[in-house]
Design an enzyme around this catalytic site. Structure first.
Site, mmCIF file in Angstrom:
data_model
loop_
_atom_site.group_PDB
_atom_site.id
_atom_site.type_symbol
_atom_site.label_atom_id
_atom_site.label_comp_id
_atom_site.label_asym_id
_atom_site.label_seq_id
_atom_site.Cartn_x
_atom_site.Cartn_y
_atom_site.Cartn_z
ATOM 1 N N ASP A 103 37.117 13.221 -22.087
ATOM 2 C CA ASP A 103 36.817 11.786 -22.327
ATOM 3 C C ASP A 103 37.784 11.093 -23.009
ATOM 4 O O ASP A 103 38.184 11.449 -24.085
ATOM 5 C CB ASP A 103 35.514 11.718 -23.046
ATOM 6 C CG ASP A 103 35.083 10.262 -23.197
ATOM 7 O OD1 ASP A 103 34.489 9.774 -22.401
ATOM 8 O OD2 ASP A 103 35.178 9.875 -24.257
ATOM 9 N N HIS B 67 34.380 -0.021 -21.680
ATOM 10 C CA HIS B 67 34.202 0.741 -23.099
ATOM 11 C C HIS B 67 33.070 -0.005 -23.825
ATOM 12 O O HIS B 67 32.139 0.479 -24.541
ATOM 13 C CB HIS B 67 35.364 0.716 -23.722
ATOM 14 C CG HIS B 67 35.628 1.656 -24.760
ATOM 15 N ND1 HIS B 67 36.883 2.304 -25.078
ATOM 16 C CD2 HIS B 67 34.474 2.340 -25.452
ATOM 17 C CE1 HIS B 67 36.633 3.092 -25.996
ATOM 18 N NE2 HIS B 67 35.298 3.141 -26.355
ATOM 19 N N TYR C 90 42.202 4.600 -27.630
ATOM 20 C CA TYR C 90 42.416 5.925 -28.602
ATOM 21 C C TYR C 90 43.955 5.915 -28.757
ATOM 22 O O TYR C 90 44.183 6.505 -29.828
ATOM 23 C CB TYR C 90 41.723 6.983 -27.934
ATOM 24 C CG TYR C 90 40.355 6.665 -27.661
ATOM 25 C CD1 TYR C 90 39.297 6.079 -28.189
ATOM 26 C CD2 TYR C 90 39.566 8.044 -26.996
ATOM 27 C CE1 TYR C 90 38.252 5.933 -27.924
ATOM 28 C CE2 TYR C 90 38.240 8.039 -26.875
ATOM 29 C CZ TYR C 90 37.536 6.889 -27.181
ATOM 30 O OH TYR C 90 36.229 6.875 -27.058
HETATM 31 N N1 LIG Z 1 32.311 5.315 -25.762
HETATM 32 C C1 LIG Z 1 32.533 4.835 -26.990
HETATM 33 O O1 LIG Z 1 32.472 3.740 -27.640
HETATM 34 C C2 LIG Z 1 32.541 6.154 -27.833
HETATM 35 C C3 LIG Z 1 32.944 7.441 -27.380
HETATM 36 N N2 LIG Z 1 33.194 8.603 -28.070
HETATM 37 C C4 LIG Z 1 33.391 9.679 -27.261
HETATM 38 O O2 LIG Z 1 32.490 11.012 -27.742
HETATM 39 C C5 LIG Z 1 33.535 11.798 -28.326
HETATM 40 C C6 LIG Z 1 32.764 12.551 -29.287
HETATM 41 O O3 LIG Z 1 32.404 11.630 -30.646
HETATM 42 P P1 LIG Z 1 32.841 11.520 -32.058
HETATM 43 O O4 LIG Z 1 32.521 10.236 -32.730
HETATM 44 O O5 LIG Z 1 34.563 12.013 -31.963
HETATM 45 O O6 LIG Z 1 32.234 12.527 -32.815
HETATM 46 P P2 LIG Z 1 31.505 14.066 -32.763
HETATM 47 O O7 LIG Z 1 30.312 13.791 -33.109
HETATM 48 O O8 LIG Z 1 32.087 14.823 -31.835
HETATM 49 O O9 LIG Z 1 32.136 14.556 -34.230
HETATM 50 C C7 LIG Z 1 33.558 14.926 -34.274
HETATM 51 C C8 LIG Z 1 33.916 15.483 -35.875
HETATM 52 O O10 LIG Z 1 33.270 16.842 -35.967
HETATM 53 C C9 LIG Z 1 34.102 17.830 -36.132
HETATM 54 N N3 LIG Z 1 33.883 19.203 -35.482
HETATM 55 C C10 LIG Z 1 33.715 19.282 -34.095
HETATM 56 N N4 LIG Z 1 33.287 20.404 -33.745
HETATM 57 C C11 LIG Z 1 32.626 20.859 -35.069
HETATM 58 C C12 LIG Z 1 32.241 22.187 -35.522
HETATM 59 N N5 LIG Z 1 31.897 23.025 -34.498
HETATM 60 N N6 LIG Z 1 31.914 22.511 -36.781
HETATM 61 C C13 LIG Z 1 32.190 21.671 -37.564
HETATM 62 N N7 LIG Z 1 32.959 20.317 -37.382
HETATM 63 C C14 LIG Z 1 33.218 20.096 -36.019
HETATM 64 C C15 LIG Z 1 35.242 17.274 -35.756
HETATM 65 O O11 LIG Z 1 36.270 17.614 -36.534
HETATM 66 P P3 LIG Z 1 37.945 18.282 -36.136
HETATM 67 O O12 LIG Z 1 38.528 17.677 -34.748
HETATM 68 O O13 LIG Z 1 38.836 18.056 -37.232
HETATM 69 O O14 LIG Z 1 37.704 19.849 -35.589
HETATM 70 C C16 LIG Z 1 35.155 15.685 -35.979
HETATM 71 O O15 LIG Z 1 35.439 15.619 -37.271
HETATM 72 C C17 LIG Z 1 34.663 11.021 -28.853
HETATM 73 O O16 LIG Z 1 35.665 12.023 -29.259
HETATM 74 C C18 LIG Z 1 34.739 10.188 -27.734
HETATM 75 O O17 LIG Z 1 35.442 10.961 -26.685
HETATM 76 C C19 LIG Z 1 32.601 8.466 -29.315
HETATM 77 C C20 LIG Z 1 32.276 7.237 -29.996
HETATM 78 C C21 LIG Z 1 32.286 5.943 -29.173
HETATM 79 O O1 LIG Z 2 35.090 5.153 -28.327
HETATM 80 C C1 LIG Z 2 34.987 5.001 -29.614
HETATM 81 C C2 LIG Z 2 34.723 3.601 -30.291
HETATM 82 O O2 LIG Z 2 33.805 2.923 -29.539
HETATM 83 C C3 LIG Z 2 35.932 3.171 -30.721
HETATM 84 O O3 LIG Z 2 36.558 2.943 -29.585
HETATM 85 C C4 LIG Z 2 35.717 1.816 -31.432
HETATM 86 O O4 LIG Z 2 35.007 2.061 -32.489
HETATM 87 C C5 LIG Z 2 37.029 1.311 -31.837
HETATM 88 O O5 LIG Z 2 37.998 2.117 -32.707
HETATM 89 C C6 LIG Z 2 36.898 0.035 -32.536
HETATM 90 O O6 LIG Z 2 37.142 -0.218 -33.890
HETATM 91 O O7 LIG Z 2 36.399 -1.111 -32.027
#
Ligand SMILES: NC(=O)C1=CN([C@@H]2O[C@H](COP(=O)(O)OP(=O)(O)OC[C@H]3O[C@@H](n4cnc5c(N)ncnc54)[C@H](OP(=O)(O)O)[C@@H]3O)[C@@H](O)[C@H]2O)C=CC1
Ligand SMILES: O=C[C@H](O)[C@@H](O)[C@@H](O)[C@H](O)C(=O)O
Length: 309
Positions: free
Chosen positions: A45, A109, A50
């Site tokens: 994704d 997005h 990003y």
């Molecule tokens: N469309 C949108 O607006 C959005 C889309 N997204 C998408 O969804 C994805 C996932 O959501 P996101 O907000 O990143 O958060 P997540 O809920 O996936 O959590 C990520 C965090 O958890 C940690 N982590 C991952 N696996 C483990 C594990 N097994 N044990 C302990 N800690 C763990 C990571 O650390 P580390 O990396 O240091 O291992 C990081 O700090 C995003 O990366 C993005 O691609 C997210 C938010 C908004």
């Molecule tokens: O996908 C992840 C989130 O939506 C991220 O794109 C936003 O939170 C962005 O950083 C913002 O500040 O608007």
């Protein structure tokens, strides 16, 4: 379970598990993507916002060089809010960075427009520090541009992200192509059942983001999650990721840590009583007005979510 897929409304299939790349440091994300794909992940994704798609592209290239096939990887991109009147340009920029000639799925997005001619390509601001929003933009117009993309072959499927029930109900009467996906924040502390149910009824697949509660995994200590994890002898993260499979949703787990990328592949079949425990927990939070939304950028726009009216 990393091989499980769900059908999309356009005949494609989408993997049940994907690697997230938001807040993945450019210095770390190449290795993360390459490692994940070689370990069996089938979905990555990505998003222009990003600011790491060049390095994601390097990770893809490394995995392809190691034998992973392009057609076996489902790549998701998203048009950023400053490009919502220039959707094809937004996609072209992402494709160039990713080193690809198509994405499998391209999403809006966020349903708003930030000033395309503002003082920053991604986050234009007004002199008072607020985000520079173009308030009279209609998100349906962005969707019309998304529909046109399908004729180019540069996006195999199109969808939305961060669409509330209210926004979907505004969009759907005007849509010639029903979005294949709505990517939303989803976990036991933010079930968003009204969106999930509407999407199910309309054939729109849910991709669940921030399943661990985003940065630092704040959901690992939620009581039912701990209880179910202890019962199955797995980590809380496994329970949180596995929760989405019986819901029929794809789950996105972000990590740049190889051991966690590996661990996050191990989804389990939750039992009915586990699912009931998690659903009861969610229902209580909804009833008490205590749901938790971790991702709510300061756009100042009313997106119509019940917890953020
Ligand atoms: N469309 C949108 O607006 C959005 C889309 N997204 C998408 O969804 C994805 C996932 O959501 P996101 O907000 O990143 O958060 P997540 O809920 O996936 O959590 C990520 C965090 O958890 C940690 N982590 C991952 N696996 C483990 C594990 N097994 N044990 C302990 N800690 C763990 C990571 O650390 P580390 O990396 O240091 O291992 C990081 O700090 C995003 O990366 C993005 O691609 C997210 C938010 C908004
Ligand atoms: O996908 C992840 C989130 O939506 C991220 O794109 C936003 O939170 C962005 O950083 C913002 O500040 O608007």
């Amino acid at each position: 379970m990393a091989d499980k897929t769900f059908p999309l409304n356009n005949g494609q299939t989408i993997p049940a598990l994907g690697l997230g790349t938001w807040q993945s440091d450019p210095g770390q994300v190449k290795t993360a993507v390459s490692y994940a794909l070689q370990a069996g992940y089938k979905l990555v994704d990505c998003a222009y916002c990003y600011a790491n798609e060049d390095e994601v592209g390097e990770g893809l290239a490394e995995a392809f060089a190691a034998g992973v096939k392009r057609e076996d990887v489902f790549v998701v991109g998203k048009v950023w809010a400053t490009y919502n009147t220039r959707v094809e340009l937004g996609l072209d920029k992402s494709l160039k960075s990713l080193g690809l000639d198509y994405v499998d799925l391209f999403l809006v997005h966020w349903p708003l427009l930030m000033n395309p001619d503002g003082n920053n390509d991604r986050f234009p601001k007004l002199p008072n520090g607020e985000r520079d929003i173009i308030w009279d933009h209609n998100h349906v117009d962005t969707w019309k541009q998304m529909e046109e993309l399908l004729t180019t072959g540069k996006a195999k499927a199109i969808g939305v992200s961060n669409y509330s029930k209210k926004y979907l109900e505004e969009l759907l009467p005007h849509a010639t192509v029903i979005p294949a996906v709505n990517q939303i924040e989803n976990h036991p502390s933010l079930p968003q059942q009204e969106i999930v149910d509407l999407c199910k009824e309309k054939g729109i697949h849910i991709m669940a983001y921030s399943p661990l509660g985003s940065t630092g995994g704040p959901l690992f200590t939620a009581e039912p999650v701990v209880k179910i994890a202890e019962k199955h002898g797995v980590k809380p993260s496994t329970v949180l990721l596995s929760y989405h499979i019986p819901r029929g949703s794809t789950v996105l787990a972000k990590s740049v840590t190889p051991a966690r990328i590996e661990e996050n592949k191990k989804l389990i079949d939750l039992e009915e009583e586990d699912i009931k425990l998690l659903n009861d927990y969610s229902d209580n939070l909804v009833r008490e007005g205590k749901v938790v939304r971790y991702v709510y950028p300061p756009f100042g726009v009313k997106f119509g979510f019940p917890d953020k009216p």
